[in-house]
Scaffold this active site. Structure first.
Site, PDB file in Angstrom:
ATOM      1  N   CYS A 194       1.074  -1.706   0.281  1.00 59.19           N
ATOM      2  CA  CYS A 194       0.181  -0.013  -0.101  1.00 59.19           C
ATOM      3  C   CYS A 194       0.511   1.258   0.044  1.00 59.19           C
ATOM      4  CB  CYS A 194      -0.836  -0.206   1.471  1.00 59.19           C
ATOM      5  SG  CYS A 194      -0.361  -0.102   2.489  1.00 59.19           S
ATOM      6  N   HIS A 361     -22.523   0.309  23.761  1.00 58.64           N
ATOM      7  CA  HIS A 361     -22.004  -0.809  25.183  1.00 58.64           C
ATOM      8  C   HIS A 361     -22.993   0.323  26.258  1.00 58.64           C
ATOM      9  CE1 HIS A 361     -18.408  -1.641  27.819  1.00 58.64           C
ATOM     10  NE2 HIS A 361     -18.643  -0.761  28.670  1.00 58.64           N
ATOM     11  N   GLU A 362     -22.801   1.420  26.311  1.00 62.87           N
ATOM     12  CA  GLU A 362     -23.241   3.091  27.242  1.00 62.87           C
ATOM     13  C   GLU A 362     -24.448   2.625  27.250  1.00 62.87           C
ATOM     14  OE1 GLU A 362     -21.429   4.535  28.901  1.00 62.87           O
ATOM     15  OE2 GLU A 362     -19.096   3.560  26.991  1.00 62.87           O
ATOM     16  N   HIS A 365     -24.607  -0.327  29.911  1.00 64.23           N
ATOM     17  CA  HIS A 365     -25.055   0.248  31.166  1.00 64.23           C
ATOM     18  C   HIS A 365     -26.225   0.919  31.755  1.00 64.23           C
ATOM     19  CE1 HIS A 365     -21.151  -0.904  32.213  1.00 64.23           C
ATOM     20  NE2 HIS A 365     -20.540   0.089  30.870  1.00 64.23           N
ATOM     21  N   HIS A 371     -20.007  -4.884  33.047  1.00 64.93           N
ATOM     22  CA  HIS A 371     -18.843  -5.385  31.827  1.00 64.93           C
ATOM     23  C   HIS A 371     -19.085  -6.968  32.045  1.00 64.93           C
ATOM     24  CE1 HIS A 371     -16.795  -0.925  31.841  1.00 64.93           C
ATOM     25  NE2 HIS A 371     -17.202  -1.303  31.103  1.00 64.93           N
TER      26      HIS A 371
END
Length: 837
Positions: A194, A361-362, A365, A371
């Site tokens: 590349c 993910h948040e 919570h 977790h």
């Protein structure tokens, strides 16, 4: 993200870190040894240390020309649009129509403050599809934002990406409406590694109580906020980018591994300009979260039925967020706050399209998920990896087959079953249809690299395997190199001729159809009944079913209805030798846990605490240290089948108080009568009541409450400011159960008596001093009053029920026998003889 705190309750902060494996060239995690080796080998082969050219592509600055069009009634959005542009020596005529499949219905977009790079195309915009030059095999899929076009053109075997340049504003390359059109050819499979291409010169624009154990549709009405750093980085493509990210997050919540029908719905979108007094966004993630949570509450409406109401809010920022000691944080949220208007909020550091998983993910919570490496999750997940699910503390790749771990599914299920998701039951009147195309179709590999590593970055091709990890160009100490955050290519990203990525794998286009068709789920059969939670005294056993016939796929509807059933079991009385109640046994199990009070040596005597416990907390194991008087919640739930309180026959089931009859059968309507006889009519006892006014200094006997007494109530009233008499209880052995030795209990407490019976005492300082309990007493009690002064205006009344004496049958006397004999003979004499002729 790393979660701080150790308790699974609400109010704890959750943070997330990307890169379970090292992330190259980023301060988040150190460089991978594999890439260092790659760099050394390349440096030895290439004297200039420049990596070779990436995939062949061509770019042109173009100026789309709107020829004509029509608008949708009442919206101003185009229903049809004819657009022309000159590129690569050819005229491209785009015939576009409104695409209702990605219509943004019910979406409120607000622009606060000055954001000139956005205001030129600040209309809500619409999605258009059509053909190019009338060729039926061509495809145009674009987003029209009032003056800018963003999307993909497929024309004569080539794929062209169209996007505004500098937000469509004037620049050195051209006049108003300047766009960049890139033509990308399929990978040839040959060629050098590349090369770092020269930069383009500018950043590319980019309720309350639900039915228990039931699977119910939940709709998370979400406010999405982007700060001024997001506006500056993404330009006119910001809105489309945010919707693409939220669509991917919503897709994650639609996966059956979460075991609940949860729909993430974006109802409002707010873009902040530099002049807006919005939340204070800075390096401290905790302070940014606190500021955003306070700010977003001012935008909300209190009524859940209001169309402007939202259930949670999420802020996207390009600010580098930091935790206490490092800047590894990509997001933060409070735990278990989804229906708390002041704290149902999260912040996300934009890091490219993988920010969708940060957002998921948040929001996990916010749904009380922990977790996957937390202690409760390790026991629930078993030997599964803790780094391949959405709630991993540090993650490189989400497993597309199971994005949510068993622990995450368990925690959100328990959270919703306990009534904390009441605000999510209302269905939005005008739901937002997020983009339905795969994100990789709108954001190719180069664009994904720019979103993640900056505008100068490009995709490094031919680093096998394709789709598994996105490698992008960069520089280290002046040398060109390739770097990765180990996230896969976005779904739909071209990875070869007639091939595209899906779930980190390169598949043929024909196979992608399997991922486009939603399939609703169906309930499987009920499973067998499980073990009983108690061996006697009334336990609970469960049976469940899963949404597996079929398993929902591709965002198909998850099963709704009852998923778990339960029934009573082992309802017979426990042996009479049992000294402690079932709840007392659970408290006593902590007697030898000396680590609860470091300064108190030796074992502790824990007893149940009932007084002062809120009704919704009756099924928590709240115990009181008898020696110290302190009480704590030692377990978030008591064992299933534990009575909710001494005065109730209802029992706890999975942390909720469920009605049961006095026969210990869940759902039974049998009740105790005043005599504490199950199903009785009250005829077996009589009420005893009286009052007492002969007060003398010291302890005064009032009445002896006999063994077997039930429904005891004692009330002492007087002037609380000048009270001088107090209730006391004396046991048969002369000891005191309450307020003896001239020592008073000022606060409410439970008076534990022999026979596992307790009475509730209001406390000596209560306005009306009371003592009550259902009984029956296992031994007599002497009710006393302690007089400590002038008992003026004092009044004491008591009542209780005592068993009626069983009438005894007297033995007959000889005279009785003679009288009865005469009666029998007289009856026989008068009867006609049967068979007499």
């Amino acid at each position: 993200m790393s979660q701080t705190g150790s308790h699974p309750g609400r109010g704890l902060a959750g943070r997330w870190l990307w890169g379970a494996q090292p992330c190259l060239l980023l301060p988040i995690v150190p460089l991978s040894w594999l890439v260092w080796l790659l760099l050394l080998l390349l440096a030895s082969l290439l004297p200039s240390a420049r990596l070779a050219s990436p995939l062949p592509r061509e770019e042109e600055i173009v100026f789309p020309e709107k020829l004509n069009g029509s608008v949708l009634p009442g919206s101003g959005a185009p229903a049809r649009l004819l657009c022309r542009l000159q590129a690569f020596g050819e005229t491209l005529l785009l015939e576009l129509e409104h695409d209702s499949g990605v219509q943004v219905e019910g979406l409120t977009v607000q622009y606060l403050g000055q954001a000139p790079e956005l205001l030129g195309g600040a209309e809500p915009g619409t999605y258009l599809t059509g053909t190019i030059n009338g060729e039926p095999e061509s495809v145009a899929s674009l987003h029209w934002d009032g003056g800018a076009l963003l999307g993909v053109l497929q024309y004569r075997g080539a794929e062209l990406h169209l996007q505004p340049l500098e937000g469509g504003t004037p620049n050195s390359a051209g006049g108003p409406g300047a766009h960049i059109l890139r033509r990308k050819s399929p990978a040839s499979g040959q060629g050098p590694m590349c090369n770092v291409k020269a930069p383009l010169g500018s950043p590319s624009p980019r309720p309350r109580r639900a039915k228990r154990f039931a699977s119910l549709s939940r709709f998370v009405e979400t406010l999405v906020v982007a700060d001024d750093k997001m506006a500056a980085f993404h330009g006119a493509g910001l809105k489309r980018y945010l919707l693409t990210v939220m669509a991917a997050a919503a897709k994650a919540f639609k996966h059956p591994s979460i075991r609940n029908p949860v729909s993430l719905v974006v109802t409002r979108l707010v873009i902040l300009g530099s002049g807006e007094e919005g939340p204070q966004v800075g390096p401290s993630a905790a302070q940014t979260l606190r500021s955003f949570c306070a700010w977003q509450r001012g935008l909300n409406t209190p009524e859940d039925s209001d169309p402007d109401h939202f259930d949670t809010a999420i802020l996207f920022t390009r600010q580098d967020l930091c935790g206490v000691s490092t800047c590894d944080t990509l997001g933060m949220a409070d735990v278990g706050t989804v229906c708390d208007p002041a704290r149902s909020c999260a912040i996300v550091e934009d890091d490219g399209l993988q920010s969708a998983y940060t957002a998921a993910h948040e929001l996990g919570h916010v749904f009380n998920m922990l977790h996957d490496n937390s202690k409760p999750c390790i026991s629930l997940n078993g030997p599964l990896s803790t780094s391949r699910h959405v709630m991993a503390p540090v993650m490189a790749h989400v497993d597309p087959e199971e994005p949510w771990s068993p622990c995450s599914a368990r925690f959100i299920t328990d959270f919703l079953d306990n009534g904390y998701g009441h605000c999510l039951l209302d269905k939005p009147e005008a739901p937002l249809h997020l983009p339905v195309t795969f994100p990789g179709k709108d954001y190719d590999a180069d664009r994904q690299c720019q979103l993640t590593f900056g505008p100068d970055s490009r995709h490094c091709p031919q680093l096998p395997p394709p789709c598994a990890a996105l490698w992008c160009s960069g520089h280290l100490n002046g040398h060109a190199m390739c770097q990765t955050k180990h996230s896969p290519w976005a779904d739909g990203t071209p990875c070869g001729p007639a091939q595209a990525c899906m779930g980190g794998r390169c598949l043929h286009m024909d196979q992608l159809q399997d991922f486009n068709i939603p399939q609703a789920g169906g309930w499987g059969p009920w499973g067998p009944w499980g073990d009983c939670s108690r061996t006697c005294g009334g336990g609970v056993q469960f049976s469940s079913r899963d949404c597996t016939r079929p398993v929902p796929r591709n965002g198909g509807k998850y099963c709704e209805g009852r998923r778990t059933r339960f029934r009573s079991c082992n309802t017979e009385d426990c042996p009479t030798g049992s000294v402690l109640t079932f709840r007392e046994e659970q408290c006593a199990a902590y007697n030898h846990c000396t680590d609860l009070f470091k300064s108190f040596p030796g074992p502790m005597d824990w007893v149940p605490r009932y007084t002062g416990v809120a009704p919704q907390d009756q099924c928590k194991l709240t115990c009181q240290a008898r020696a110290l008087g302190y009480y704590y919640v030692l377990e978030p739930r008591v064992v299933d089948g534990t009575p909710c309180s001494p005065d109730s026959s209802s029992v706890c089931v999975q942390g909720r108080c469920i009605h049961a009859g006095c026969d210990r059968i869940i759902g039974s309507k049998k009740k105790f009568d005043k005599c504490m006889v199950c199903g009785g009519d009250g005829s077996g006892c009589s009420k005893q009541s009286g009052s007492f006014r002969k007060f003398r200094y010291g302890y005064n006997n009032v009445v002896t409450i006999p063994t077997g007494a039930t429904h005891i109530l004692v009330r002492q009233q007087g002037n609380p400011g000048h009270r001088s008499i107090y209730l006391a209880l004396k046991l048969p052995d002369g000891s005191y159960a309450l307020n003896g030795e001239y020592t008073l209990m000022p606060s409410p407490t439970d008076v534990v008596l022999p026979g596992a019976i307790s009475l509730r005492y209001s406390g000596a300082t209560a306005a009306s001093e009371t003592l009550s309990g259902h009984g029956p007493l296992a031994q007599p009690l002497t009710l006393q009053v302690l007089v400590a002064g002038n008992p003026q205006d004092a009044r004491l009344r008591y009542s209780f029920f005592v068993p009626r004496p069983t009438p005894s049958t007297p033995h007959p006397t000889p005279q009785d026998w003679l009288h009865r004999r005469a009666q029998i003979l007289e009856i026989l004499r008068r009867r006609p003889w049967v068979g007499r002729k």
